[in-house]
Design an enzyme around this catalytic site. Sequence first.
Site, PDB file in Angstrom:
ATOM      1  N   ILE A  94      22.797   9.409   9.319  1.00  0.00           N
ATOM      2  CA  ILE A  94      23.608  10.169  10.265  1.00  0.00           C
ATOM      3  C   ILE A  94      22.930  10.288  11.635  1.00  0.00           C
ATOM      4  CG2 ILE A  94      22.744  12.507   9.825  1.00  0.00           C
ATOM      5  CD1 ILE A  94      25.746  13.286   9.387  1.00  0.00           C
ATOM      6  N   HIS A 152      14.230   8.137  -1.085  1.00  0.00           N
ATOM      7  CA  HIS A 152      15.098   7.249  -0.315  1.00  0.00           C
ATOM      8  C   HIS A 152      14.265   6.229   0.429  1.00  0.00           C
ATOM      9  CE1 HIS A 152      14.244  10.845   2.081  1.00  0.00           C
ATOM     10  NE2 HIS A 152      14.260  10.069   3.161  1.00  0.00           N
TER      11      HIS A 152
HETATM   12  P1  AMP Z   1      13.338  11.586   5.691  1.00  0.00           P
HETATM   13  O1  AMP Z   1      12.818  12.209   6.952  1.00  0.00           O
HETATM   14  O2  AMP Z   1      12.564  10.347   5.298  1.00  0.00           O
HETATM   15  O3  AMP Z   1      13.452  12.580   4.548  1.00  0.00           O
HETATM   16  O4  AMP Z   1      14.774  11.049   6.041  1.00  0.00           O
HETATM   17  C1  AMP Z   1      15.953  11.742   5.746  1.00  0.00           C
HETATM   18  C2  AMP Z   1      17.039  11.013   6.492  1.00  0.00           C
HETATM   19  O5  AMP Z   1      18.283  11.460   6.018  1.00  0.00           O
HETATM   20  C3  AMP Z   1      17.010  11.262   8.001  1.00  0.00           C
HETATM   21  O6  AMP Z   1      16.855  10.021   8.690  1.00  0.00           O
HETATM   22  C4  AMP Z   1      18.349  11.922   8.285  1.00  0.00           C
HETATM   23  O7  AMP Z   1      18.917  11.543   9.507  1.00  0.00           O
HETATM   24  C5  AMP Z   1      19.179  11.456   7.097  1.00  0.00           C
HETATM   25  N1  AMP Z   1      20.300  12.336   6.757  1.00  0.00           N
HETATM   26  C6  AMP Z   1      20.261  13.681   6.634  1.00  0.00           C
HETATM   27  N2  AMP Z   1      21.483  14.148   6.275  1.00  0.00           N
HETATM   28  C7  AMP Z   1      22.299  13.073   6.180  1.00  0.00           C
HETATM   29  C8  AMP Z   1      23.683  12.897   5.878  1.00  0.00           C
HETATM   30  N3  AMP Z   1      24.493  13.940   5.571  1.00  0.00           N
HETATM   31  N4  AMP Z   1      24.198  11.648   5.907  1.00  0.00           N
HETATM   32  C9  AMP Z   1      23.408  10.598   6.227  1.00  0.00           C
HETATM   33  N5  AMP Z   1      22.094  10.699   6.503  1.00  0.00           N
HETATM   34  C10 AMP Z   1      21.539  11.911   6.498  1.00  0.00           C
END
Ligand code: AMP
Length: 132
Positions: A30, A97
């Site tokens: 996102i 992830h």
């Molecule tokens: P991390 O910092 O490695 O935990 O990455 C988490 C990722 O999830 C970040 O890049 C966020 O932008 C992404 N993220 C958070 N909420 C959502 C959502 N609802 N849909 C898509 N991506 C998301």
Amino acid sequence: MDCLFCAIVAGEIPSRQVYADEAAYAFLDINPWHRGHTVLVPRRHVTDLLELPEGLGELTPAISATGRLLVERLGAQGLNLLSNAGAVAGQEVFHLHVHLIPRYADRPGMAGLMQRETGIDLDEVHRQIVGA
Ligand code: AMP
């Protein structure tokens, strides 16, 4: 359990699907660093890579397929894979992830990875990936 990515996998929170198979689900980030930045998660809840003794094995086919799809459909020249494990490493969502980040010639190298693109239209990128 209150987990954002479990809710996305379950379809309770909307996402822009890029790829799915029996083990994994991939969707557009996102808040992308570059066009097509995708997050790939196991369907089952695992906190992070360090909690997965078998490593990324079950996710490998999905990572490979998603990476090739992104590069081909978006005309990227390269791809970064990144998985943050632990808050100190930058993990914000505690469901394992892998970030798949397509890379383009205008921002090359590791320094270019941190130079975020702005103004990315997620719906337009999604249409380009899924061919809608
Ligand atoms: P991390 O910092 O490695 O935990 O990455 C988490 C990722 O999830 C970040 O890049 C966020 O932008 C992404 N993220 C958070 N909420 C959502 C959502 N609802 N849909 C898509 N991506 C998301």
